[in-house]
Motif scaffolding. Structure first.
Motif, PDB file in Angstrom:
ATOM      1  N   UNK A  74      38.521  46.303  48.527  1.00 11.84           N
ATOM      2  CA  UNK A  74      38.934  46.231  49.925  1.00 11.84           C
ATOM      3  C   UNK A  74      40.058  47.226  50.208  1.00 11.84           C
ATOM      4  N   UNK A  75      39.878  48.027  51.228  1.00 11.86           N
ATOM      5  CA  UNK A  75      40.866  49.009  51.694  1.00 11.86           C
ATOM      6  C   UNK A  75      41.172  50.091  50.667  1.00 11.86           C
ATOM      7  N   UNK A  76      40.260  50.340  49.749  1.00 21.14           N
ATOM      8  CA  UNK A  76      40.438  51.418  48.781  1.00 21.14           C
ATOM      9  C   UNK A  76      39.391  52.492  49.008  1.00 21.14           C
ATOM     10  N   UNK A  77      39.804  53.743  48.864  1.00 20.17           N
ATOM     11  CA  UNK A  77      38.908  54.884  49.030  1.00 20.17           C
ATOM     12  C   UNK A  77      39.191  55.904  47.937  1.00 20.17           C
ATOM     13  N   UNK A  78      38.239  56.807  47.752  1.00 19.08           N
ATOM     14  CA  UNK A  78      38.398  57.943  46.848  1.00 19.08           C
ATOM     15  C   UNK A  78      38.220  59.203  47.689  1.00 19.08           C
ATOM     16  N   UNK A 136      34.924  49.860  48.941  1.00 16.81           N
ATOM     17  CA  UNK A 136      34.636  48.497  49.384  1.00 16.81           C
ATOM     18  C   UNK A 136      33.165  48.200  49.128  1.00 16.81           C
ATOM     19  N   UNK A 137      32.891  47.088  48.470  1.00 21.99           N
ATOM     20  CA  UNK A 137      31.511  46.743  48.151  1.00 21.99           C
ATOM     21  C   UNK A 137      30.666  46.528  49.397  1.00 21.99           C
ATOM     22  N   UNK A 138      31.316  46.233  50.521  1.00 17.37           N
ATOM     23  CA  UNK A 138      30.571  46.072  51.775  1.00 17.37           C
ATOM     24  C   UNK A 138      30.090  47.409  52.313  1.00 17.37           C
ATOM     25  N   UNK A 139      30.680  48.508  51.858  1.00 18.36           N
ATOM     26  CA  UNK A 139      30.307  49.853  52.304  1.00 18.36           C
ATOM     27  C   UNK A 139      29.517  50.608  51.248  1.00 18.36           C
TER      28      UNK A 139
END
Length: 145
Positions: A74-78, A136-139
């Motif tokens: 959640x709320x993490x990006x690369x 995010x696993x939802x994305x």
């Protein structure tokens, strides 16, 4: 992606969530089994010991939920590519620190096509949302792109 220290936002311990929940359940059932066995033998069970073991089981279960939350990303990006963070969410904004490709960042907010991010070392700023891949696993649909 780069390897991450344990203090990093994207670090996830190499332990399956199921093991953590199973350990919590084991401690819980072992505690009550131990108490029942002692009570059956007529030995007094100290409430403090029973409460301590119950709290320990609860802490393990809470750790399991925390691990599940980390795994959800959640709320993490690369970052897709190396980009300079800007002070404002606009093209031509004042350039700030540079974030390198593969760096894990935490989303702080969004405005239009821009995302405000914070890096592990405390640097923060705005970057175009197109420069990010969500963890995010939802994305999960983004990852295939």
């Amino acid at each position: 992606m780069h390897s991450l220290p344990w203090t990093a936002s994207g670090f996830v311990p190499p332990v399956p969530v199921e093991w953590v929940f199973a350990a919590g359940a084991f401690v819980w059932f072992a505690t009550w089994g131990w108490a029942a066995l002692r009570a059956r033998r007529g030995v007094v069970v100290r409430r403090t010991r029973l409460a301590s073991l119950g709290v320990a089981a609860g802490i393990v279960v809470v750790c399991g939920f925390a691990l599940a939350e980390r795994l959800a990303g959640r709320h993490l990006d690369v970052l897709r590519y190396t980009a300079s963070l800007t002070s404002d969410p606009e093209i031509g904004g004042e350039r700030g620190p540079t974030a390198i490709i593969g760096e894990v960042v935490r989303e702080i907010g969004r405005q239009g096509a821009w995302t405000r991010v914070r890096l592990d070392d405390g640097r923060d700023g705005w970057v175009e949302t197109a420069a990010l891949i969500s963890l995010d696993t939802r994305d999960a649909s983004q990852i295939a792109n």
